[in-house]
Design an enzyme around this catalytic site. Structure first.
Site, PDB file in Angstrom:
ATOM      1  N   HIS A  94       1.173  -1.476   0.338  1.00 26.00           N
ATOM      2  CA  HIS A  94       0.393   0.040  -0.098  1.00 26.00           C
ATOM      3  C   HIS A  94       0.608   1.601  -0.291  1.00 26.00           C
ATOM      4  CE1 HIS A  94      -3.152  -3.197   1.921  1.00 26.00           C
ATOM      5  NE2 HIS A  94      -3.858  -2.259   0.749  1.00 26.00           N
TER       6      HIS A  94
ATOM      7  N   ASP B  83      -6.019  -6.696  -6.802  1.00 27.44           N
ATOM      8  CA  ASP B  83      -6.281  -5.805  -5.539  1.00 27.44           C
ATOM      9  C   ASP B  83      -6.557  -4.886  -5.980  1.00 27.44           C
ATOM     10  OD1 ASP B  83      -5.852  -4.902  -2.611  1.00 27.44           O
ATOM     11  OD2 ASP B  83      -4.133  -5.930  -2.322  1.00 27.44           O
TER      12      ASP B  83
END
Length: 380
Positions: free
Chosen positions: A234, A306
């Site tokens: 992330h 994702d």
């Protein structure tokens, strides 16, 4: 590195793990679909050519920040024909709020004339990854949940899934199939059932079976396995130097167990694995990694990404959406929080297909796999 032509030989070695972990469950999502259809009376999906804008819309997963259905989200569903919406705790908070959201979204899907009921998904693993604050049977993190054994995992997950189903959720972004093998991992931690595939595989299968018992689809993540890398994708580029032989003997087996249990979807991640794909692309943008999932693990269900907004992807979200579709992903999780950016992604993907950069047949096939998933867990 072994060449892609050798991957089917690796799959032979994985077949025993797939069978051992869930001998009573369907071994492919196609078999699971046939079983669900027979029980529920929902007819199987028949091949059809969708209008291109509708096919592209079925490949996209929208999300929005805040507690209300915005005009931007309405536009994505009504005009761009986006067929899947991802909800987080910031959208709804508790089970009553979740039901309110799913009711509104299904109404919009009907107005939009979508080819199947809109699919609502959320990220409800247990432990720290917990979206429904109140009104749901909550689970501990996988590390603790696994101490209950396969029967206990299946029972507890079924109780949680029944609540999700009642609140209008058709697909859960769980379970985590990653093996946690690197102490410097900064994102998996207790979300994994452990580091030994022979232990983790049956627990992953039990989690999949529990979701199905509760009437909710299951998503294995994060392919090809995030627990062996240092860092958090992330926030940074994350690389794992695992070899094909090492991967086949470890993480591949936990994913194979979930596939053997009939997992409906597998999530690709933004991890870079140069010994699996020498181009060193993030896995979710890598045709090589997607083929590894299809050809080696024989997965025929929905491949979804994702978040395409993560730092490790290394591209703008709209550009990454196009590249992820080109790589062979069926469902593209934009997760930007900006419906303006998500609309731009839709338009860029449409343009790429119209130009021939992405074959329309590939898009139609992806849309049909996604629609099969929608119909498998149709909410009436």
């Amino acid at each position: 590195m072994s060449s892609p032509s050798r991957w089917p030989l690796v799959a032979v070695g994985l077949s025993a793990a797939m069978c051992a972990c869930s001998s009573a469950a369907p071994t492919t999502p196609s078999a699971a679909l046939a079983t669900k259809a027979a029980v529920s009376g929902v007819p199987p999906v028949t091949p059809a050519t969708l209008p291109l804008s509708v096919a592209v819309g079925q490949m996209l997963v929208a999300s929005v920040s805040g507690p209300v259905v915005t005009d931007g989200l309405r536009h994505l569903i009504l005009d761009d024909k986006v067929g899947t919406v991802l909800l987080f705790r910031s959208n709804f908070g508790d089970a009553a709020g979740l039901r309110s959201w799913t009711t509104q979204l299904q109404a919009l899907g009907r107005i939009a004339g979508l080819p199947a009921p809109l699919l609502v998904t959320t990220d409800e693993e247990g432990g720290s990854v917990d979206q429904v604050a109140n009104g749901l049977h909550l689970l501990p993190a996988a590390q603790a949940l696994g101490s209950e054994g396969s029967a206990g995992v299946r029972r507890d997950v079924a109780a949680m899934a029944g609540g999700l189903r009642a609140d209008g959720v058709g697909l859960d972004l769980a379970p985590v199939a990653d093996l946690r093998t690197n102490p410097a991992d900064a994102v998996i931690g207790s979300r994994s059932f452990g580091s030994d595939a022979s232990v983790v595989g049956p627990l992953v299968a039990a989690y999949v079976n529990g979701l199905h018992d509760g009437g909710v689809g299951a998503t294995l993540k994060h392919f090809p396995g995030l627990g062996g890398a240092a860092g958090d994708p992330h926030r940074q580029v994350v690389t794992d130097l695992v070899t094909l032989a090492q991967w086949s003997a470890t993480t591949a087996r936990s994913f194979a167990a979930g596939i053997g249990a009939g997992a409906d979807a597998v999530m690709t991640t933004s991890l870079r694995v140069p010994n699996l794909d020498p181009s060193n692309r993030p896995a979710l943008l890598s045709p090589v990694i997607v083929r590894l999932l299809r050809d080696t693990l024989r997965f025929s269900g929905v491949v979804l990404t994702d978040s395409l907004s993560m730092t490790a992807v290394g591209e703008s979200m709209p550009r990454a959406t196009v590249d992820a579709a080109a790589a062979g992903n069926d469902l593209l999780l934009m997760s930007s929080g900006s419906t303006t950016l998500e609309d731009q992604a839709d338009q860029m993907l449409l343009a790429a297909v119209r130009s021939g950069a992405i074959p329309e047949g590939q898009v139609q096939a992806s849309a049909q796999r996604v629609l099969a998933l929608h119909r498998r867990y149709v909410l009436t």
